[in-house]
Design a protein around this motif. Structure first.
Motif, short mmCIF file in Angstrom:
data_model
loop_
_atom_site.label_atom_id
_atom_site.label_comp_id
_atom_site.label_asym_id
_atom_site.label_seq_id
_atom_site.Cartn_x
_atom_site.Cartn_y
_atom_site.Cartn_z
N GLY A 1 4.44 -4.24 13.89
CA GLY A 1 3.59 -5.04 13.02
C GLY A 1 3.46 -4.41 11.64
N GLY A 2 3.40 -3.07 11.60
CA GLY A 2 3.36 -2.39 10.31
C GLY A 2 4.62 -2.64 9.50
N VAL A 3 5.77 -2.63 10.18
CA VAL A 3 7.04 -2.91 9.49
C VAL A 3 7.03 -4.32 8.91
CG1 VAL A 3 9.52 -3.24 9.83
CG2 VAL A 3 8.38 -1.28 10.85
N VAL A 4 6.59 -5.28 9.71
CA VAL A 4 6.57 -6.67 9.27
C VAL A 4 5.62 -6.85 8.08
CG1 VAL A 4 6.03 -9.04 9.95
CG2 VAL A 4 7.20 -7.52 11.55
N VAL A 5 4.43 -6.25 8.19
CA VAL A 5 3.43 -6.40 7.11
C VAL A 5 3.95 -5.79 5.81
CG1 VAL A 5 1.16 -5.65 6.34
CG2 VAL A 5 1.45 -6.54 8.66
N VAL A 6 4.52 -4.59 5.89
CA VAL A 6 4.98 -3.92 4.67
C VAL A 6 6.16 -4.67 4.06
CG1 VAL A 6 5.98 -1.80 3.75
CG2 VAL A 6 4.13 -1.67 5.42
N SER A 7 7.15 -5.04 4.88
CA SER A 7 8.35 -5.70 4.35
C SER A 7 8.02 -7.08 3.78
CB SER A 7 9.42 -5.81 5.43
OG SER A 7 8.95 -6.56 6.53
N LEU A 8 7.24 -7.87 4.54
CA LEU A 8 6.90 -9.21 4.03
C LEU A 8 5.92 -9.13 2.87
CD1 LEU A 8 6.62 -11.45 7.23
CD2 LEU A 8 8.53 -11.14 5.67
N GLY A 9 5.02 -8.14 2.90
CA GLY A 9 4.09 -7.98 1.79
C GLY A 9 4.81 -7.65 0.49
N GLY A 10 5.80 -6.75 0.56
CA GLY A 10 6.56 -6.43 -0.63
C GLY A 10 7.37 -7.61 -1.13
N LEU A 11 7.97 -8.35 -0.22
CA LEU A 11 8.75 -9.53 -0.61
C LEU A 11 7.85 -10.59 -1.23
CD1 LEU A 11 11.43 -11.07 -0.63
CD2 LEU A 11 10.89 -11.87 1.68
N TRP A 12 6.68 -10.78 -0.63
CA TRP A 12 5.74 -11.77 -1.17
C TRP A 12 5.32 -11.39 -2.58
CZ3 TRP A 12 0.48 -11.01 -2.43
CH2 TRP A 12 -0.22 -12.17 -2.75
N ASN A 13 5.08 -10.11 -2.83
CA ASN A 13 4.70 -9.67 -4.18
C ASN A 13 5.79 -9.98 -5.19
OD1 ASN A 13 3.06 -8.03 -6.13
ND2 ASN A 13 4.86 -6.71 -6.03
N ALA A 14 7.06 -9.75 -4.80
CA ALA A 14 8.17 -10.05 -5.70
C ALA A 14 8.28 -11.56 -5.94
CB ALA A 14 9.47 -9.50 -5.12
N LEU A 15 8.11 -12.34 -4.87
CA LEU A 15 8.21 -13.79 -5.02
C LEU A 15 7.09 -14.34 -5.90
CD1 LEU A 15 9.17 -14.85 -1.38
CD2 LEU A 15 10.64 -14.82 -3.39
N GLN A 16 5.92 -13.74 -5.82
CA GLN A 16 4.81 -14.20 -6.65
C GLN A 16 5.15 -14.07 -8.13
OE1 GLN A 16 2.83 -16.03 -4.49
NE2 GLN A 16 1.07 -15.15 -5.51
N GLN A 17 5.87 -13.01 -8.46
CA GLN A 17 6.21 -12.79 -9.86
C GLN A 17 7.25 -13.78 -10.36
OE1 GLN A 17 6.87 -8.62 -10.91
NE2 GLN A 17 5.94 -7.98 -8.99
N LEU A 18 8.07 -14.30 -9.46
CA LEU A 18 9.14 -15.21 -9.87
C LEU A 18 8.76 -16.67 -9.69
CD1 LEU A 18 12.14 -15.42 -10.81
CD2 LEU A 18 12.71 -15.66 -8.40
N VAL A 19 8.33 -17.00 -8.49
CA VAL A 19 8.08 -18.41 -8.15
C VAL A 19 6.65 -18.82 -8.45
CG1 VAL A 19 8.24 -20.12 -6.30
CG2 VAL A 19 9.81 -18.19 -6.36
N GLY A 20 5.75 -17.86 -8.47
CA GLY A 20 4.34 -18.19 -8.57
C GLY A 20 3.73 -18.27 -7.19
N HIS A 21 2.85 -19.21 -6.97
CA HIS A 21 2.18 -19.31 -5.67
C HIS A 21 3.17 -19.71 -4.59
CE1 HIS A 21 -0.85 -20.01 -2.67
NE2 HIS A 21 -0.37 -21.23 -2.47
N THR A 22 3.35 -18.85 -3.63
CA THR A 22 4.20 -19.14 -2.47
C THR A 22 3.63 -18.43 -1.26
OG1 THR A 22 6.44 -19.02 -1.57
CG2 THR A 22 5.74 -17.20 -2.95
N THR A 23 3.74 -19.05 -0.12
CA THR A 23 3.17 -18.50 1.12
C THR A 23 4.29 -17.89 1.95
OG1 THR A 23 1.46 -20.20 1.12
CG2 THR A 23 1.84 -19.01 3.18
#
Length: 832
Positions: A767-789
């Motif tokens: 679960g820690g791996v999933v949270v860290v990897s998806l959290g980092g990806l989500w942060n990058a996507l926020q900077q490019l796409v804006g609001h994304t889930t």
């Protein structure tokens, strides 16, 4: 040393059974995927093909060849450029010549893969007339016997222009390589004026002399290269190879971990035995060699077994891929000289995998001291070595570094970057797991520690004092749950981000018309939708353009290479009122037939003139009128419909004008889209996004099924092997619990709780791996796409975690029950 290793394996075969199975499974997977990959390269048995009996085929080079400063740059074109009229004239003057055409032609309600051809081409492709006669009039067609039509039937045939009524004059026997509708040569020329290839009876050398370098002259086995369906099949097989390559990487990654942890645990279980060898005079090097020889012997036997299993698994996997539509329907595995080489490589890789996996165990075995032969405690000492600390921290920093690097790179590289984060974090968490196992075990058992009885305390104590055993069982759980969930979440999140970009751009639209049983929208549907009153609409079509991006800091002294860019064409009328592009600079409304909208990856600015090659290789100069943000789905451009070429429109986005009624417009749109043989549907934009999301999720599910199967199989082997080994060697410990008053039921409950606690630790780390990897990806996507889930794979995470728990339960309770059937006094008296 070989003699000692052989006797050790014979006397302790149960301890190595899991390792043998893991290695055999790894070799079987590598052999299976190697056989299938070899078949994708060789083409397997595709069938005769359309040009099987053609003497000579003439076509235009399907590659774009551009002279650069360092040489000729060559890229495959996405559209056939057609044979020029002067080449046709030269070839026809040499002898009997047939003009070949391939175009979209689909029976209403038939498969979307159907294509149209002139009847004359049946003489070269193995087609055989089984009923009726050849088409002799413009309103007659011949179809395959498997379509359900019969001679004399009236059928609707949909082409790029729309649906037309034809009479079936005859039927041909089905072939493996395509599903075709045949027209008279004149009708085929009317429907598709472009000549895709020529078949001539003239000698190849004579034809080459006549056409010079203006066209390719194919004879012999090269004739298949001109078949459009062969090119599509080749592209599909490239996709299969990519998927299997990814699965092979996962298999290698997981198997090294499984074998490594199994060997390490085996050495830990045999510390007293190996220490006795030290007492008897064996040097650390000799002890390490013993473990290495054991690994080589097990690896040889397991690899041979795996190769034999691969011989059966290869054809089964090929059949599954073809049945699922991932590979062409004709795809199969054939045993050849290349297949023997693949099996040999799989055999050697299996042995190498065993040796690599045993590497850490060799070092650990060499450090065992003779005095440890006198110890009788099962407490692990110093589970964290300095090397484990270093490798764990380096892996952790690598995974976090990749996440931090993502926003600094173009989105085109994000998919590969994101898929590398999870393995790095898994390695780090697995290596550092002995540090977190004690606190996690304490937290998990804390609520039960206050209850009556010592069961919870025993579970906690056994888990903490046997850190190596816990870590060896936790590792495969961590790999399976963490890797599968991370890949699923990463793939889903990137796909959702791509969809979100499209949804944002069409958010102003109220409805969309899309193909549902056809490869695209025909012109009749487009015209009917455009005739609907009270709406603004824009028709889009996918295409590809080629250009050299502007020079930037990363281009180097030789400049940028020629690159393909995904693009789409749009109608300029109503374009800006319906679509909302993520504009960085410029005015999209200025788009015309002499301009282009580009994204930031082109490294161009408004006002620049760029040389662009279209999908068929033709060159145009266009002026940049706007720059948009780079898409997560890759680079992009927007051009007018003049440059759509042969591509069928993929959507029509519709927006209500002020004063228009949705209750009036939607039925009209549905009627326009649902005409005879249209293969299209009109729906609200919100419903369309739901359909697209479901389709993308299904594609991701199919792509990850192979990887999931591999990971779960390995987990079953590794967890079962480790727990069976440890439970079997804890017989004396269980006997002591019996003589102190514990009932068999209580002991089995304790053993079950321990195994579930170990699985829980692995699940928490995953679960820690999933949270860290998806959290980092989500942060990058926020900077490019804006609001994304982000897509959180909750169902997959819970399902695989539950499977691990079931495997662990079945691997501990039955061995413990068998151990409890032996009289306790006998076990205690024998010293275990």
């Amino acid at each position: 040393m070989l003699n000692i290793a052989w006797h050790t394996l014979r006397s302790r075969w149960g301890a190595f059974a899991g390792t043998f199975v893991a290695l055999a499974l790894g070799a079987a997977l590598m052999a299976t995927m190697g056989l299938v990959l070899t078949s994708t390269l060789s083409g397997a048995d595709r069938g005769s093909g359309r040009y099987e009996s053609a003497p000579v085929v003439v076509r235009i080079d399907p590659h774009l060849n551009v002279e650069m400063s360092w040489g000729i740059e060559s890229l495959p074109l996405t559209e056939n450029r057609g044979v020029p009229a002067d080449v046709v004239t030269k070839v026809e003057a040499l002898g009997s010549t047939v003009q070949d055409r391939t175009f979209y032609a689909q029976l209403a309600g038939g498969p979307s893969s159907q294509v149209g051809h002139p009847w004359s081409m049946t003489a070269f492709g193995g087609y055989r007339l089984t009923a009726g006669a050849a088409p002799s009039a413009a309103d007659q067609v011949v179809v395959s016997a498997g379509t359900g039509a019969a001679p004399g039937d009236q059928v609707a045939v949909v082409t790029a222009a729309g649906a037309g009524r034809y009479t079936v004059s005859g039927l041909t026997a089905p072939v493996t390589f395509e599903n075709a509708v045949f027209f008279t040569d004149a009708e085929a020329a009317r429907l598709s004026p472009r000549v895709d290839a020529l078949v001539t009876s003239a000698a190849p050398d004579v034809v080459r002399t006549a056409v010079g370098g203006a066209a390719q002259v194919l004879s012999g086995t090269d004739r298949t290269l001109a078949d459009p369906q062969a090119q599509q099949d080749a592209a599909d097989l490239v996709g299969v190879g990519t998927m299997l390559g990814m699965a092979a990487g996962v298999a290698g990654f997981v198997s090294i971990f499984v074998v490594g942890s199994t060997f390490a645990f085996s050495v830990s279980q045999r510390r007293r035995e190996l220490a006795l060898l030290r007492v008897s005079g064996a040097t650390p090097k000799q002890v390490g060699q013993l473990v290495l020889v054991e690994a080589a012997v097990i690896g040889s036997a397991a690899s041979l077994t795996g190769c034999l299993l691969g011989l059966a698994g290869g054809p089964m996997l090929a059949h599954w891929l073809a049945h699922r539509g991932i590979a062409p329907v004709w795809f199969s595995v054939r045993i050849s000289v290349a297949s023997v080489a693949v099996l040999a490589v799989a055999f050697l890789l299996g042995i190498g995998l065993a040796i690599i996996g045993a590497g850490a165990a060799v070092l650990r075995a060499g450090r065992i001291k003779p005095i440890e032969a006198l110890r009788d405690a099962a407490v692990d000492r110093k589970a964290m070595t300095w090397m484990r600390w270093v490798l764990g921290c380096v892996s952790l920093l690598g995974g976090v570094g990749l996440l931090a690097l993502a926003p600094l790179l173009p989105p085109l590289y994000w998919a590969g970057l994101a898929e590398g984060v999870a393995p790095a974090l898994i390695v780090a968490f697995a290596l550092l797991s002995p540090v977190v196992i004690p606190p996690l075990a304490w937290l998990a058992t804390a609520p039960l520690a206050r209850s009556r009885g010592a069961g919870a305390l025993l579970v906690r104590a056994n888990t903490v004092t046997s850190v190596r055993r816990t870590a060896a069982t936790t590792a495969p759980v961590l790999i399976t749950v963490g890797l599968l969930s991370s890949l699923w979440g990463t793939s889903g999140s990137l796909q959702a981000a791509k969809a979100s970009e499209i949804y944002n751009q069409v958010s102003s639209a109220d409805y969309v018309v899309v193909p549902h049983s056809a490869p695209g929208l025909n012109q009749a549907v487009v015209d009917r939708v455009r005739a609907v009153a009270g709406v603004d609409e824009v028709t889009t079509a996918p295409t590809t353009v080629y250009t050299v991006p502007g020079v930037d800091a990363m281009s180097g002294p030789s400049g940028s290479p020629l690159q393909p860019f995904d693009a789409r064409t749009v109608d300029t009328a109503g374009f800006t009122s319906v679509l909302r592009l993520p504009v960085v600079s410029g005015r999209p409304a200025d788009l015309d037939d002499h301009s282009v909208i580009v994204d930031q990856s082109w490294n161009r600015k408004v006002g620049d003139t760029v040389q662009v090659y279209l999908a068929d290789g033709s060159q145009v100069s266009l002026r940049v009128v706007a720059v948009i943000k780079t898409s997560i789905g890759g680079s992009g451009a927007v051009l007018t419909a003049r440059y759509s070429g042969q591509a069928l429109p993929d959507a029509i986005y519709v927006k209500l004008r002020p004063g228009s009624s949705a209750s009036t417009v939607l039925p009209r749109l549905q009627a326009a889209a649902g005409g005879p043989g249209s293969g299209a549907a009109a729906m609200p934009i919100a419903k369309w996004t739901t359909v697209v999301d479901a389709k993308n999720a299904e594609q991701a599910r199919l792509a990850l099924m192979v990887i999931a199967g591999i990971a779960v199989l390995y987990t079953a082997v590794a967890v079962a092997n480790t727990l069976v080994m440890s439970t079997g060697q804890r017989a004396r410990e269980l006997a002591l619990l019996r003589v102190t008053g514990s009932t068999p039921r209580q002991i089995l409950a304790i053993v079950l709780a321990e195994s579930l606690l170990v699985v829980a630790v692995g699940v928490v780390l995953a679960g820690g791996v999933v949270v860290v990897s998806l959290g980092g990806l989500w942060n990058a996507l926020q900077q490019l796409v804006g609001h994304t889930t982000p897509v959180v794979p909750t169902a997959q995470f819970l399902a695989v975690s539950g499977a691990c728990a079931v495997i662990a339960s079945l691997s501990t309770v039955p061995p413990a029950w068998v151990a409890l059937r032996t009289p306790a006094v006998r076990l205690i008296g024998s010293g275990g």
